[in-house]
Scaffold this motif. Structure first.
Motif, PDB file in Angstrom:
ATOM      1  N   ARG A  13      19.944  58.713  79.448  1.00 52.18           N
ATOM      2  CA  ARG A  13      20.049  59.724  78.385  1.00 52.18           C
ATOM      3  C   ARG A  13      20.646  59.154  77.108  1.00 52.18           C
ATOM      4  NH1 ARG A  13      23.892  63.088  79.348  1.00 52.18           N
ATOM      5  NH2 ARG A  13      24.711  62.136  81.217  1.00 52.18           N
ATOM      6  N   ASP A  14      21.005  57.866  77.127  1.00 54.02           N
ATOM      7  CA  ASP A  14      21.703  57.232  76.010  1.00 54.02           C
ATOM      8  C   ASP A  14      22.937  58.046  75.647  1.00 54.02           C
ATOM      9  OD1 ASP A  14      22.229  55.278  74.095  1.00 54.02           O
ATOM     10  OD2 ASP A  14      21.045  56.293  72.552  1.00 54.02           O
ATOM     11  N   LEU A  20      31.154  54.364  79.255  1.00 52.15           N
ATOM     12  CA  LEU A  20      29.906  53.633  79.087  1.00 52.15           C
ATOM     13  C   LEU A  20      29.945  52.807  77.800  1.00 52.15           C
ATOM     14  CD1 LEU A  20      27.101  53.082  80.228  1.00 52.15           C
ATOM     15  CD2 LEU A  20      26.287  55.102  78.999  1.00 52.15           C
ATOM     16  N   LYS A  21      30.471  53.386  76.729  1.00 48.95           N
ATOM     17  CA  LYS A  21      30.582  52.651  75.465  1.00 48.95           C
ATOM     18  C   LYS A  21      31.546  51.466  75.611  1.00 48.95           C
ATOM     19  CE  LYS A  21      27.712  54.611  72.758  1.00 48.95           C
ATOM     20  NZ  LYS A  21      26.589  53.821  72.265  1.00 48.95           N
ATOM     21  N   GLU A  22      32.611  51.641  76.391  1.00 48.76           N
ATOM     22  CA  GLU A  22      33.550  50.544  76.619  1.00 48.76           C
ATOM     23  C   GLU A  22      32.870  49.397  77.362  1.00 48.76           C
ATOM     24  OE1 GLU A  22      37.664  49.536  79.003  1.00 48.76           O
ATOM     25  OE2 GLU A  22      37.252  51.616  78.468  1.00 48.76           O
ATOM     26  N   LEU A  23      32.103  49.739  78.396  1.00 54.08           N
ATOM     27  CA  LEU A  23      31.362  48.721  79.142  1.00 54.08           C
ATOM     28  C   LEU A  23      30.359  48.025  78.236  1.00 54.08           C
ATOM     29  CD1 LEU A  23      30.563  47.271  81.767  1.00 54.08           C
ATOM     30  CD2 LEU A  23      29.061  49.220  82.262  1.00 54.08           C
ATOM     31  N   GLN A  24      29.639  48.809  77.458  1.00 52.09           N
ATOM     32  CA  GLN A  24      28.669  48.248  76.527  1.00 52.09           C
ATOM     33  C   GLN A  24      29.367  47.289  75.556  1.00 52.09           C
ATOM     34  OE1 GLN A  24      27.154  50.865  73.392  1.00 52.09           O
ATOM     35  NE2 GLN A  24      25.096  50.162  73.898  1.00 52.09           N
ATOM     36  N   GLY A  25      30.533  47.676  75.060  1.00 50.17           N
ATOM     37  CA  GLY A  25      31.282  46.831  74.135  1.00 50.17           C
ATOM     38  C   GLY A  25      31.670  45.506  74.755  1.00 50.17           C
ATOM     39  N   SER A  64      25.948  55.530  64.811  1.00 46.79           N
ATOM     40  CA  SER A  64      26.526  56.168  66.000  1.00 46.79           C
ATOM     41  C   SER A  64      27.106  55.109  66.922  1.00 46.79           C
ATOM     42  CB  SER A  64      25.483  57.025  66.726  1.00 46.79           C
ATOM     43  OG  SER A  64      24.372  56.246  67.087  1.00 46.79           O
ATOM     44  N   GLY A  65      26.755  53.854  66.701  1.00 44.67           N
ATOM     45  CA  GLY A  65      27.389  52.742  67.399  1.00 44.67           C
ATOM     46  C   GLY A  65      28.753  52.485  66.781  1.00 44.67           C
ATOM     47  N   SER A  66      29.640  51.897  67.518  1.00 44.54           N
ATOM     48  CA  SER A  66      30.997  51.673  67.036  1.00 44.54           C
ATOM     49  C   SER A  66      31.023  50.684  65.873  1.00 44.54           C
ATOM     50  CB  SER A  66      31.870  51.133  68.164  1.00 44.54           C
ATOM     51  OG  SER A  66      31.479  49.807  68.488  1.00 44.54           O
ATOM     52  N   ILE A  67      32.116  50.716  65.133  1.00 45.00           N
ATOM     53  CA  ILE A  67      32.313  49.748  64.054  1.00 45.00           C
ATOM     54  C   ILE A  67      32.331  48.334  64.632  1.00 45.00           C
ATOM     55  CG2 ILE A  67      33.984  48.903  62.352  1.00 45.00           C
ATOM     56  CD1 ILE A  67      34.600  51.883  61.753  1.00 45.00           C
ATOM     57  N   ALA A  68      32.953  48.173  65.790  1.00 43.45           N
ATOM     58  CA  ALA A  68      32.971  46.846  66.434  1.00 43.45           C
ATOM     59  C   ALA A  68      31.551  46.366  66.716  1.00 43.45           C
ATOM     60  CB  ALA A  68      33.786  46.894  67.718  1.00 43.45           C
ATOM     61  N   SER A  88      30.884  46.331  52.586  1.00 45.29           N
ATOM     62  CA  SER A  88      32.253  46.681  52.202  1.00 45.29           C
ATOM     63  C   SER A  88      32.861  47.753  53.103  1.00 45.29           C
ATOM     64  CB  SER A  88      32.283  47.148  50.743  1.00 45.29           C
ATOM     65  OG  SER A  88      31.436  48.259  50.551  1.00 45.29           O
ATOM     66  N   HIS A  89      32.035  48.558  53.744  1.00 41.69           N
ATOM     67  CA  HIS A  89      32.547  49.666  54.561  1.00 41.69           C
ATOM     68  C   HIS A  89      31.694  49.847  55.811  1.00 41.69           C
ATOM     69  CE1 HIS A  89      34.257  50.591  50.631  1.00 41.69           C
ATOM     70  NE2 HIS A  89      35.183  51.287  51.272  1.00 41.69           N
ATOM     71  N   HIS A  90      32.386  50.195  56.877  1.00 44.32           N
ATOM     72  CA  HIS A  90      31.730  50.533  58.141  1.00 44.32           C
ATOM     73  C   HIS A  90      32.202  51.917  58.560  1.00 44.32           C
ATOM     74  CE1 HIS A  90      30.260  46.434  59.046  1.00 44.32           C
ATOM     75  NE2 HIS A  90      31.327  46.070  58.377  1.00 44.32           N
ATOM     76  N   PHE A  91      31.273  52.743  58.996  1.00 47.10           N
ATOM     77  CA  PHE A  91      31.595  54.087  59.452  1.00 47.10           C
ATOM     78  C   PHE A  91      30.922  54.339  60.792  1.00 47.10           C
ATOM     79  CE2 PHE A  91      31.458  54.094  54.818  1.00 47.10           C
ATOM     80  CZ  PHE A  91      32.722  54.577  54.502  1.00 47.10           C
ATOM     81  N   ASP A  92      31.602  55.076  61.642  1.00 51.41           N
ATOM     82  CA  ASP A  92      31.021  55.512  62.910  1.00 51.41           C
ATOM     83  C   ASP A  92      31.453  56.955  63.141  1.00 51.41           C
ATOM     84  OD1 ASP A  92      33.701  55.191  63.642  1.00 51.41           O
ATOM     85  OD2 ASP A  92      33.315  53.634  65.120  1.00 51.41           O
TER      86      ASP A  92
END
Length: 171
Positions: A13-14, A20-25, A64-68, A88-92
């Protein structure tokens, strides 16, 4: 067995769930560090970023992906190397808010230090464009191979670019 089913279901389902995001990171960190993973950007991106920088414009990424994850992708692109010096800028979602809400785009304009009318927001998602427009930004539809199909009404609702170079006055 149940945990595996939940993980596969979330992947299918993404789902945007923290574990899940931590594992993906972790996977991405290792993959980019080893060189096994490299970011993909279209050929017009580095030239557009360079042009914008030369003309005193800020480049911000909102994903929608993290700044990292953004920094990993743009810091190690497949063909163009490190593009981070142009950004210059990253947003999530945690820093700006949901991508389909106008308040998120007002947050971004404030962080950039400009009024919303001073921002051109480019996306292939019409719901995001609608929210950006509602916030007062100029919303531009990016049409690329592989994008979700759009109706003619959706295409006509926004200025359209097939290359970011069009934002610079080039074809």
């Amino acid at each position: 067995m149940t945990a595996n089913v939940c993980v596969y279901d979330a992947l299918g389902r993404d789902a945007k769930v923290a574990p899940l995001k931590e594992l993906q990171g972790r996977i991405w960190n290792e993959g980019y560090a080893s060189g096994a993973l490299q970011g993909h950007v279209y050929a017009d991106v580095p030239t557009t970023f360079s042009w914008m920088q030369q003309h005193g414009m800020q480049v911000g990424i909102y994903s929608s992906g993290s700044i990292a994850a953004q920094k990993l992708l743009f810091g190690s692109t497949q063909k163009y190397g490190d593009l981070l010096p142009y950004i210059s800028h990253h947003f999530d979602i945690p820093t700006a808010g949901p991508k389909k809400e106008a308040s998120s785009y007002r947050t971004i304009a404030d962080a950039l230090g400009v009024g919303a009318t001073g921002v051109v927001f480019v996306s292939d998602c019409v719901e995001e464009l609608a929210a950006a427009r509602e916030a007062g930004m100029t919303a531009v539809l990016s049409v690329r191979p592989g994008n979700a199909p759009l109706s003619e009404t959706q295409r006509q609702a926004y200025p359209t670019v097939h290359s970011l170079l069009q934002l610079c006055g080039a074809d």
